[in-house]
Motif scaffolding. Structure first.
Motif, PDB file in Angstrom:
ATOM      1  N   MET A 101       0.841  -1.195   0.000  1.00  0.00           N
ATOM      2  CA  MET A 101       0.000   0.000   0.000  1.00  0.00           C
ATOM      3  C   MET A 101       0.880   1.251   0.000  1.00  0.00           C
ATOM      4  N   GLY A 102       0.336   2.340  -0.493  1.00  0.00           N
ATOM      5  CA  GLY A 102       1.080   3.591  -0.492  1.00  0.00           C
ATOM      6  C   GLY A 102       0.155   4.789  -0.447  1.00  0.00           C
ATOM      7  N   PHE A 103       0.731   5.945  -0.119  1.00  0.00           N
ATOM      8  CA  PHE A 103      -0.011   7.200  -0.170  1.00  0.00           C
ATOM      9  C   PHE A 103       0.047   7.717  -1.612  1.00  0.00           C
ATOM     10  N   ILE A 104      -1.117   8.009  -2.184  1.00  0.00           N
ATOM     11  CA  ILE A 104      -1.200   8.465  -3.568  1.00  0.00           C
ATOM     12  C   ILE A 104      -1.696   9.906  -3.586  1.00  0.00           C
ATOM     13  N   GLY A 105      -0.898  10.777  -4.215  1.00  0.00           N
ATOM     14  CA  GLY A 105      -1.263  12.185  -4.289  1.00  0.00           C
ATOM     15  C   GLY A 105      -1.335  12.686  -5.717  1.00  0.00           C
ATOM     16  N   HIS A 106      -1.351  14.014  -5.855  1.00  0.00           N
ATOM     17  CA  HIS A 106      -1.469  14.687  -7.151  1.00  0.00           C
ATOM     18  C   HIS A 106      -0.147  15.371  -7.472  1.00  0.00           C
ATOM     19  N   LYS A 107       0.364  15.166  -8.672  1.00  0.00           N
ATOM     20  CA  LYS A 107       1.683  15.679  -9.043  1.00  0.00           C
ATOM     21  C   LYS A 107       1.795  17.187  -8.889  1.00  0.00           C
ATOM     22  N   ARG A 108       0.768  17.919  -9.249  1.00  0.00           N
ATOM     23  CA  ARG A 108       0.865  19.375  -9.192  1.00  0.00           C
ATOM     24  C   ARG A 108       0.688  19.919  -7.784  1.00  0.00           C
ATOM     25  N   MET A 109       0.021  19.154  -6.918  1.00  0.00           N
ATOM     26  CA  MET A 109      -0.221  19.612  -5.548  1.00  0.00           C
ATOM     27  C   MET A 109       0.795  19.055  -4.559  1.00  0.00           C
ATOM     28  N   ASP A 110       1.327  17.889  -4.846  1.00  0.00           N
ATOM     29  CA  ASP A 110       2.242  17.207  -3.923  1.00  0.00           C
ATOM     30  C   ASP A 110       3.613  17.102  -4.591  1.00  0.00           C
ATOM     31  N   ARG A 111       4.414  18.162  -4.469  1.00  0.00           N
ATOM     32  CA  ARG A 111       5.663  18.262  -5.225  1.00  0.00           C
ATOM     33  C   ARG A 111       6.897  17.868  -4.427  1.00  0.00           C
ATOM     34  N   LYS A 112       6.762  17.650  -3.141  1.00  0.00           N
ATOM     35  CA  LYS A 112       7.936  17.297  -2.341  1.00  0.00           C
ATOM     36  C   LYS A 112       8.446  15.906  -2.715  1.00  0.00           C
ATOM     37  N   ARG A 113       9.761  15.726  -2.553  1.00  0.00           N
ATOM     38  CA  ARG A 113      10.336  14.418  -2.842  1.00  0.00           C
ATOM     39  C   ARG A 113       9.985  13.398  -1.763  1.00  0.00           C
ATOM     40  N   ARG A 114       9.849  13.861  -0.537  1.00  0.00           N
ATOM     41  CA  ARG A 114       9.560  12.948   0.581  1.00  0.00           C
ATOM     42  C   ARG A 114       8.697  13.661   1.613  1.00  0.00           C
ATOM     43  N   TYR A 115       7.764  12.903   2.182  1.00  0.00           N
ATOM     44  CA  TYR A 115       6.837  13.467   3.150  1.00  0.00           C
ATOM     45  C   TYR A 115       6.992  12.783   4.499  1.00  0.00           C
ATOM     46  N   THR A 116       6.711  13.543   5.546  1.00  0.00           N
ATOM     47  CA  THR A 116       6.649  12.983   6.893  1.00  0.00           C
ATOM     48  C   THR A 116       5.191  12.688   7.217  1.00  0.00           C
ATOM     49  N   LEU A 117       4.975  11.855   8.219  1.00  0.00           N
ATOM     50  CA  LEU A 117       3.599  11.550   8.605  1.00  0.00           C
ATOM     51  C   LEU A 117       2.850  12.798   9.085  1.00  0.00           C
ATOM     52  N   PRO A 118       3.487  13.702   9.849  1.00  0.00           N
ATOM     53  CA  PRO A 118       2.781  14.939  10.227  1.00  0.00           C
ATOM     54  C   PRO A 118       2.316  15.739   9.012  1.00  0.00           C
ATOM     55  N   GLU A 119       3.111  15.747   7.950  1.00  0.00           N
ATOM     56  CA  GLU A 119       2.701  16.464   6.737  1.00  0.00           C
ATOM     57  C   GLU A 119       1.509  15.772   6.072  1.00  0.00           C
ATOM     58  N   ILE A 120       1.521  14.441   6.074  1.00  0.00           N
ATOM     59  CA  ILE A 120       0.375  13.696   5.529  1.00  0.00           C
ATOM     60  C   ILE A 120      -0.869  13.983   6.350  1.00  0.00           C
ATOM     61  N   ALA A 121      -0.699  14.064   7.658  1.00  0.00           N
ATOM     62  CA  ALA A 121      -1.841  14.266   8.562  1.00  0.00           C
ATOM     63  C   ALA A 121      -2.535  15.596   8.340  1.00  0.00           C
ATOM     64  N   GLN A 122      -1.831  16.562   7.782  1.00  0.00           N
ATOM     65  CA  GLN A 122      -2.424  17.873   7.555  1.00  0.00           C
ATOM     66  C   GLN A 122      -3.361  17.898   6.352  1.00  0.00           C
ATOM     67  N   ARG A 123      -3.298  16.862   5.518  1.00  0.00           N
ATOM     68  CA  ARG A 123      -4.130  16.807   4.325  1.00  0.00           C
ATOM     69  C   ARG A 123      -5.400  16.000   4.587  1.00  0.00           C
ATOM     70  N   GLU A 124      -6.377  16.154   3.684  1.00  0.00           N
ATOM     71  CA  GLU A 124      -7.550  15.282   3.731  1.00  0.00           C
ATOM     72  C   GLU A 124      -7.127  13.922   3.165  1.00  0.00           C
ATOM     73  N   ILE A 125      -7.517  12.851   3.856  1.00  0.00           N
ATOM     74  CA  ILE A 125      -7.057  11.509   3.495  1.00  0.00           C
ATOM     75  C   ILE A 125      -8.250  10.649   3.104  1.00  0.00           C
ATOM     76  N   LEU A 126      -8.062   9.895   2.010  1.00  0.00           N
ATOM     77  CA  LEU A 126      -9.075   8.962   1.527  1.00  0.00           C
ATOM     78  C   LEU A 126      -8.589   7.543   1.768  1.00  0.00           C
ATOM     79  N   THR A 127      -9.426   6.741   2.390  1.00  0.00           N
ATOM     80  CA  THR A 127      -9.069   5.335   2.603  1.00  0.00           C
ATOM     81  C   THR A 127     -10.317   4.478   2.456  1.00  0.00           C
TER      82      THR A 127
END
Length: 299
Positions: free
Chosen positions: A164-190
């Motif tokens: 499994m992995g976190f899937i984002g949008h190329k134009r909105m998610d441009r960082k090379r690597r994310y931390t869990l706190p950064e993921i937590a700040q976004r709306e998450i779909l599961t």
């Protein structure tokens, strides 16, 4: 003794329902009841206790069930030995969750049609709890789900889990690597509430001490993909399903400092004394998933 009538009794006794057995054998309920009544007349005993609405076998019915299974297994062995069922058409109902559909189900079915041209397949896609219940009730012959089914005469086999992995949008998610706190700040779909991905995601945040924002629970892989494509959040999805997508060039697998727990896949089926086709089909699925075209080949 008509072995089709013996088979009818076996499935009524095993599934504990004339209705479910009729669905299993593609018969009407009246035809199933007629077969049981004819068998009882020939044996000279009652096999089903019909005194109330609760399903019960009589003492004679419980004794005959043992013989019925032996007779059907012997019939299968004779046909196999004599080669009389080599080209016989076989109907089989297969169910799968969407993650399997989008990952390896279609290419495996294509391979299956070549290896077993006599198979007549009826496919369905649903959630894990529904599929597990269907195979337990006998309305599915083989299912691939994230949970194992339970019940008498139900067998389970674990297949290769899906990364499994976190899937984002190329134009909105441009960082090379994310931390869990950064993921937590976004709306998450599961996946749907109470599913393994949903529970494991909540546990991941709990163990890290992070408080996620809004978590949306969606049962459809396709719906999550379209929501991410529209810039409406980050989704937790099987990586192979994303890799097989066409027309979603804006999607991006996000590198993260924590890994999601893989999605378990269980094959559940009922034993059938008349045929070994389910076991043969399951072996085909396991070999495909473990082969170069399956999950191991996509790593």
């Amino acid at each position: 003794m008509n072995l089709r009538f013996v088979e009818a009794f076996y499935w009524v006794a095993t599934l504990k329902s004339v209705t479910r057995a009729a669905e299993k054998l593609f018969l009407t309920q009246s035809a199933m009841s007629s077969r049981i009544a004819t068998l009882e007349e020939e044996l000279g005993v009652l096999l089903l206790d019909r005194r109330d609405k609760q399903f019960r076998l009589t003492v004679a019915g419980m004794r005959f069930l043992v013989y019925a299974q032996r007779l059907l297994e012997l019939q299968r062995e004779i046909k196999s030995e004599m080669g009389s069922d080599v080209s016989r058409a076989v109907s089989m109902r297969i169910g799968a969750i969407e993650s399997v559909l989008h990952s390896w189900l279609i290419p495996w079915i294509e391979r299956l049609r070549v290896d077993f041209p006599e198979l007549e397949l009826e496919l369905s896609v649903d959630t894990s709890p529904i599929l597990a219940d269907q195979v337990s009730r006998g309305t599915q012959d083989l299912v691939f789900a994230a949970v194992a089914a339970s019940g008498e005469d139900v067998r389970n086999a674990a297949l290769q889990p899906m990364k499994m992995g976190f899937i984002g949008h190329k134009r909105m998610d441009r960082k090379r690597r994310y931390t869990l706190p950064e993921i937590a700040q976004r709306e998450i779909l599961t996946f749907q509430r109470g599913s393994q991905p949903h529970v494991m995601l909540l546990e991941l945040f709990r163990q890290s001490g992070e408080e996620p924002g809004r978590i949306h629970t969606v049962s459809s892989v396709s719906a999550m993909i379209q929501l991410v494509q529209g810039g409406l959040g980050i989704a937790t999805l099987p990586l192979q399903a994303v890799q097989r997508l066409n027309g979603y060039e804006e999607l991006k697998v996000l590198a993260c400092d924590v890994a999601l727990v893989p999605l378990p896949i269980h094959a559940s089926y009922r034993t059938d004394p008349t045929s070994r086709i389910v076991e043969m089909v399951l072996s085909s699925a396991i070999a495909f998933v473990d082969g170069p075209e399956g999950l191991k080949g996509k790593r």
